[in-house]
Write an enzyme that holds these catalytic residues in place. Structure first.
Site, PDB file in Angstrom:
ATOM      1  N   GLY A 124       4.960 -18.410  -5.630  1.00 17.22           N
ATOM      2  CA  GLY A 124       4.445 -17.689  -6.793  1.00 17.22           C
ATOM      3  C   GLY A 124       2.970 -17.369  -6.698  1.00 17.22           C
ATOM      4  N   GLU A 127       0.862 -12.629 -10.898  1.00 17.05           N
ATOM      5  CA  GLU A 127       0.792 -12.876 -12.344  1.00 17.05           C
ATOM      6  C   GLU A 127       0.715 -11.523 -13.043  1.00 17.05           C
ATOM      7  OE1 GLU A 127      -2.534 -15.421 -13.219  1.00 17.05           O
ATOM      8  OE2 GLU A 127      -1.779 -17.021 -11.904  1.00 17.05           O
ATOM      9  N   GLN A 339      20.449  12.996   1.300  1.00 18.17           N
ATOM     10  CA  GLN A 339      20.518  14.465   1.411  1.00 18.17           C
ATOM     11  C   GLN A 339      21.735  14.881   2.243  1.00 18.17           C
ATOM     12  OE1 GLN A 339      18.365  16.176  -0.331  1.00 18.17           O
ATOM     13  NE2 GLN A 339      19.052  18.206   0.262  1.00 18.17           N
ATOM     14  N   GLY A 343      26.118  15.579  -2.909  1.00 22.83           N
ATOM     15  CA  GLY A 343      26.351  14.983  -4.231  1.00 22.83           C
ATOM     16  C   GLY A 343      26.925  13.574  -4.148  1.00 22.83           C
ATOM     17  N   GLU A 366       4.844  -7.841  -1.499  1.00 22.09           N
ATOM     18  CA  GLU A 366       3.975  -8.466  -0.482  1.00 22.09           C
ATOM     19  C   GLU A 366       2.843  -7.537  -0.045  1.00 22.09           C
ATOM     20  OE1 GLU A 366       5.571 -11.131   2.336  1.00 22.09           O
ATOM     21  OE2 GLU A 366       7.471 -11.272   1.276  1.00 22.09           O
ATOM     22  N   SER A 369       1.804  -0.351  -0.324  1.00 21.96           N
ATOM     23  CA  SER A 369       1.386   0.476   0.818  1.00 21.96           C
ATOM     24  C   SER A 369      -0.114   0.770   0.748  1.00 21.96           C
ATOM     25  CB  SER A 369       2.174   1.791   0.832  1.00 21.96           C
ATOM     26  OG  SER A 369       3.529   1.497   1.088  1.00 21.96           O
TER      27      SER A 369
HETATM   28  C1  LIG Z   1      11.789  -7.686  -6.953  1.00 20.72           C
HETATM   29  C2  LIG Z   1      10.423  -8.228  -6.730  1.00 20.72           C
HETATM   30  C3  LIG Z   1      10.256  -9.417  -6.030  1.00 20.72           C
HETATM   31  C4  LIG Z   1       8.979  -9.976  -5.873  1.00 20.72           C
HETATM   32  N1  LIG Z   1       8.846 -11.214  -5.280  1.00 20.72           N
HETATM   33  C5  LIG Z   1       7.631 -11.834  -5.327  1.00 20.72           C
HETATM   34  C6  LIG Z   1       7.497 -13.200  -4.920  1.00 20.72           C
HETATM   35  O1  LIG Z   1       8.462 -13.840  -4.463  1.00 20.72           O
HETATM   36  N2  LIG Z   1       6.282 -13.802  -5.047  1.00 20.72           N
HETATM   37  C7  LIG Z   1       5.198 -13.152  -5.545  1.00 20.72           C
HETATM   38  O2  LIG Z   1       4.128 -13.761  -5.661  1.00 20.72           O
HETATM   39  N3  LIG Z   1       5.285 -11.840  -5.934  1.00 20.72           N
HETATM   40  C8  LIG Z   1       6.470 -11.185  -5.847  1.00 20.72           C
HETATM   41  N4  LIG Z   1       6.584  -9.876  -6.264  1.00 20.72           N
HETATM   42  C9  LIG Z   1       5.399  -9.193  -6.785  1.00 20.72           C
HETATM   43  C10 LIG Z   1       4.844  -8.112  -5.847  1.00 20.72           C
HETATM   44  O3  LIG Z   1       4.287  -8.718  -4.705  1.00 20.72           O
HETATM   45  C11 LIG Z   1       3.819  -7.316  -6.681  1.00 20.72           C
HETATM   46  O4  LIG Z   1       4.573  -6.517  -7.577  1.00 20.72           O
HETATM   47  C12 LIG Z   1       2.925  -6.454  -5.806  1.00 20.72           C
HETATM   48  O5  LIG Z   1       2.044  -7.267  -5.054  1.00 20.72           O
HETATM   49  C13 LIG Z   1       2.098  -5.451  -6.620  1.00 20.72           C
HETATM   50  O6  LIG Z   1       1.486  -6.057  -7.728  1.00 20.72           O
HETATM   51  P1  LIG Z   1       1.644  -5.357  -9.174  1.00 20.72           P
HETATM   52  O7  LIG Z   1       3.097  -5.144  -9.401  1.00 20.72           O
HETATM   53  O8  LIG Z   1       0.907  -6.173 -10.156  1.00 20.72           O
HETATM   54  O9  LIG Z   1       0.964  -3.929  -9.045  1.00 20.72           O
HETATM   55  P2  LIG Z   1      -0.601  -3.584  -9.197  1.00 20.72           P
HETATM   56  O10 LIG Z   1      -1.419  -4.488  -8.360  1.00 20.72           O
HETATM   57  O11 LIG Z   1      -0.929  -3.466 -10.629  1.00 20.72           O
HETATM   58  O12 LIG Z   1      -0.636  -2.132  -8.540  1.00 20.72           O
HETATM   59  C14 LIG Z   1      -0.297  -0.939  -9.256  1.00 20.72           C
HETATM   60  C15 LIG Z   1      -0.682   0.245  -8.377  1.00 20.72           C
HETATM   61  O13 LIG Z   1      -2.102   0.243  -8.171  1.00 20.72           O
HETATM   62  C16 LIG Z   1      -2.382   0.264  -6.791  1.00 20.72           C
HETATM   63  N5  LIG Z   1      -3.590  -0.514  -6.501  1.00 20.72           N
HETATM   64  C17 LIG Z   1      -3.895  -1.779  -6.908  1.00 20.72           C
HETATM   65  N6  LIG Z   1      -5.093  -2.145  -6.411  1.00 20.72           N
HETATM   66  C18 LIG Z   1      -5.525  -1.131  -5.654  1.00 20.72           C
HETATM   67  C19 LIG Z   1      -6.689  -0.898  -4.858  1.00 20.72           C
HETATM   68  N7  LIG Z   1      -7.633  -1.839  -4.702  1.00 20.72           N
HETATM   69  N8  LIG Z   1      -6.836   0.299  -4.251  1.00 20.72           N
HETATM   70  C20 LIG Z   1      -5.868   1.241  -4.362  1.00 20.72           C
HETATM   71  N9  LIG Z   1      -4.744   1.087  -5.093  1.00 20.72           N
HETATM   72  C21 LIG Z   1      -4.583  -0.077  -5.726  1.00 20.72           C
HETATM   73  C22 LIG Z   1      -1.166  -0.360  -6.125  1.00 20.72           C
HETATM   74  O14 LIG Z   1      -1.083  -0.001  -4.767  1.00 20.72           O
HETATM   75  C23 LIG Z   1      -0.050   0.184  -6.988  1.00 20.72           C
HETATM   76  O15 LIG Z   1       0.300   1.462  -6.544  1.00 20.72           O
HETATM   77  C24 LIG Z   1       7.845  -9.277  -6.375  1.00 20.72           C
HETATM   78  C25 LIG Z   1       8.003  -8.047  -7.015  1.00 20.72           C
HETATM   79  C26 LIG Z   1       9.268  -7.536  -7.220  1.00 20.72           C
HETATM   80  C27 LIG Z   1       9.402  -6.253  -7.989  1.00 20.72           C
END
Ligand SMILES: Cc1cc2nc3c(=O)[nH]c(=O)nc-3n(C[C@H](O)[C@H](O)[C@H](O)COP(=O)(O)OP(=O)(O)OC[C@H]3O[C@@H](n4cnc5c(N)ncnc54)[C@H](O)[C@@H]3O)c2cc1C
Length: 383
Positions: A124, A127, A339, A343, A366, A369
């Site tokens: 984890g 947050e 594609q 359909g 993780e 991109s």
């Molecule tokens: C199904 C699922 C499983 C997951 N499993 C785990 C897990 O086991 N453990 C765990 O800890 N997490 C887990 N995650 C969380 C996942 O790693 C995060 O969702 C991810 O790291 C992105 O964080 P966020 O969703 O808060 O997006 P945000 O950080 O809010 O990002 C939103 C957008 O802003 C962009 N952005 C943010 N900062 C920057 C920057 N500095 N420059 C340019 N663009 C930026 C991002 O690229 C993204 O496009 C999981 C998520 C999902 C959906």
């Protein structure tokens, strides 16, 4: 340079592919539809030896090299993203931090059960207000006598709230460092500890057969010895764990892209329009050629990253590249595969529909991109 796999790796690929086709494929669509984690396929994957892949046999692991683990993940992902997520997160996020940073007692206590697949463990970081910026974690652990008292929450944590989940490793603030920054540490919290609750999250677009949880900590007290490695080492541990985790996400991208290609090729050869298979129209044959090319390049990059890992070299840059590239290759392959199905590709009876949805997480989990591009840009000295 020798690009051939060892006999063991070839056998592993064949046996995991065979297993995925016979055991996972028949259930994957229904599990996705019902948004259900399968304990039966979990047990079967464990029986096959898909947990604790790179852990030494001394702790109950399979003692594989990293490339073998990646090949196994790739083959599961070729058939289904949710099951691959359970395996990838189980190994790279659940087991790895304990294996690499745990003390002897922690390893002996947890690894045998996690490597046998009797139990799962979550990692984890994320947050609600600390996603890409995971170092900004707000969950705290304060020293109190012989305990840490934890308060805060985590979101989106894989494998943390199944019936067999045994606990989680969480990144927490344990104070302030000498430079005034947050001191981050990793702490192990067992399921069932008073003040800790792991709640399943529902309504996902993708990986619907995998378990995702929100974690809540309210005056949750764990023994001091649950600290993983030295106090203040949490950020470094997180980065190292993510390097390995990124290879497994890359494997999911590569395997998923291969799955899309295999389905698209078969369909394009069978489906006839204007009196001939649609694969014989040059525009479609070129889509398949592009997919084959991209998959070949993605595999070379990912396997090179595994070679670096297996030979003890630095992998941060290539792991970020492999994760970014393989997830984007799957994005393009899933798009072409839908594609080519026309359909029908939009209907749930066709697996490419699920692949198209499952792909999206690979560009987000993780490290998004965008974050991978930042990591690469820093490591090549451009930022
Ligand atoms: C199904 C699922 C499983 C997951 N499993 C785990 C897990 O086991 N453990 C765990 O800890 N997490 C887990 N995650 C969380 C996942 O790693 C995060 O969702 C991810 O790291 C992105 O964080 P966020 O969703 O808060 O997006 P945000 O950080 O809010 O990002 C939103 C957008 O802003 C962009 N952005 C943010 N900062 C920057 C920057 N500095 N420059 C340019 N663009 C930026 C991002 O690229 C993204 O496009 C999981 C998520 C999902 C959906």
């Amino acid at each position: 340079m020798d690009f051939s796999l060892t006999t063991e790796q070839e056998i592993l690929r064949r046996s995991v592919r065979d297993f995925a086709e016979k055991v996972i494929k028949p259930t994957a669509r229904e599990l996705d539809e019902k948004e259900e984690f399968s304990y039966e396929t979990m047990a079967a994957m464990a029986e096959l030896g898909l947990f604790g892949c790179v852990v030494s046999e001394e702790y109950g692991g399979q003692g594989m090299d990293y490339l073998s683990y990646i090949i196994a993940t790739e083959e599961i992902a070729r058939v289904d993203g949710s099951h691959a997520a359970t395996v990838a997160a189980g190994n790279s996020l659940g087991i790895s931090p304990i294996y690499y940073f745990g003390n002897e007692e922690q390893k002996r206590k947890y690894l045998p059960k996690l490597c046998s697949g009797e139990g799962l463990w979550g990692f984890g970081l994320t947050e609600a207000n600390a996603g890409s910026d995971a170092g900004h974690t707000q969950t705290t652990a304060k020293e109190d006598g012989d305990s840490w008292v934890i308060n805060g929450s985590k979101i989106f944590i894989t494998n943390a709230s199944t019936d067999i989940s045994l606990g989680v490793t969480i990144l927490v603030q344990t104070g302030r460092g000498q430079d005034g920054r947050n001191e981050l540490s990793c702490i192990l919290v067992e399921n069932g500890t008073p003040g800790f609750e792991a709640v399943p999250m529902h309504g996902k677009m993708m990986w619907r057969g995998s378990n995702t949880s929100a974690l809540y900590f309210e005056d949750c007290r764990v023994p001091k010895e649950n600290l993983l490695g030295p106090r203040g080492a949490g950020f470094h541990q997180m980065l190292q764990t993510l390097d390995g985790g990124r290879l497994s996400i890359a494997a999911m991208g590569l395997g998923g892209a291969q799955g899309c290609y295999d389905l698209a090729m078969r369909y394009a050869k069978e489906r006839e329009q204007f009196g001939r298979p649609i694969s014989t129209f040059q525009v479609n044959a070129f889509k398949l050629a592009d997919m084959a090319l991209e998959i070949e390049c993605a595999r070379l990059l990912l396997y090179k990253a595994c070679w670096l890992m297996d030979t003890g070299q630095t992998i941060s840059k290539v792991a970020a590249m492999a994760k970014l590239h393989c997830s984007e290759v799957m994005y393009r392959c899933a798009n072409h595969a839908v594609q080519l199905h026309g359909g029908y590709g939009l209907m749930k009876e066709y697996d490419v529909e699920r692949f198209y949805r499952d792909q999206k997480l690979l560009e987000i989990g993780e490290g998004t991109s965008e974050v991978q591009r930042i990591v690469i840009a820093r490591l090549i000295g451009a930022l």
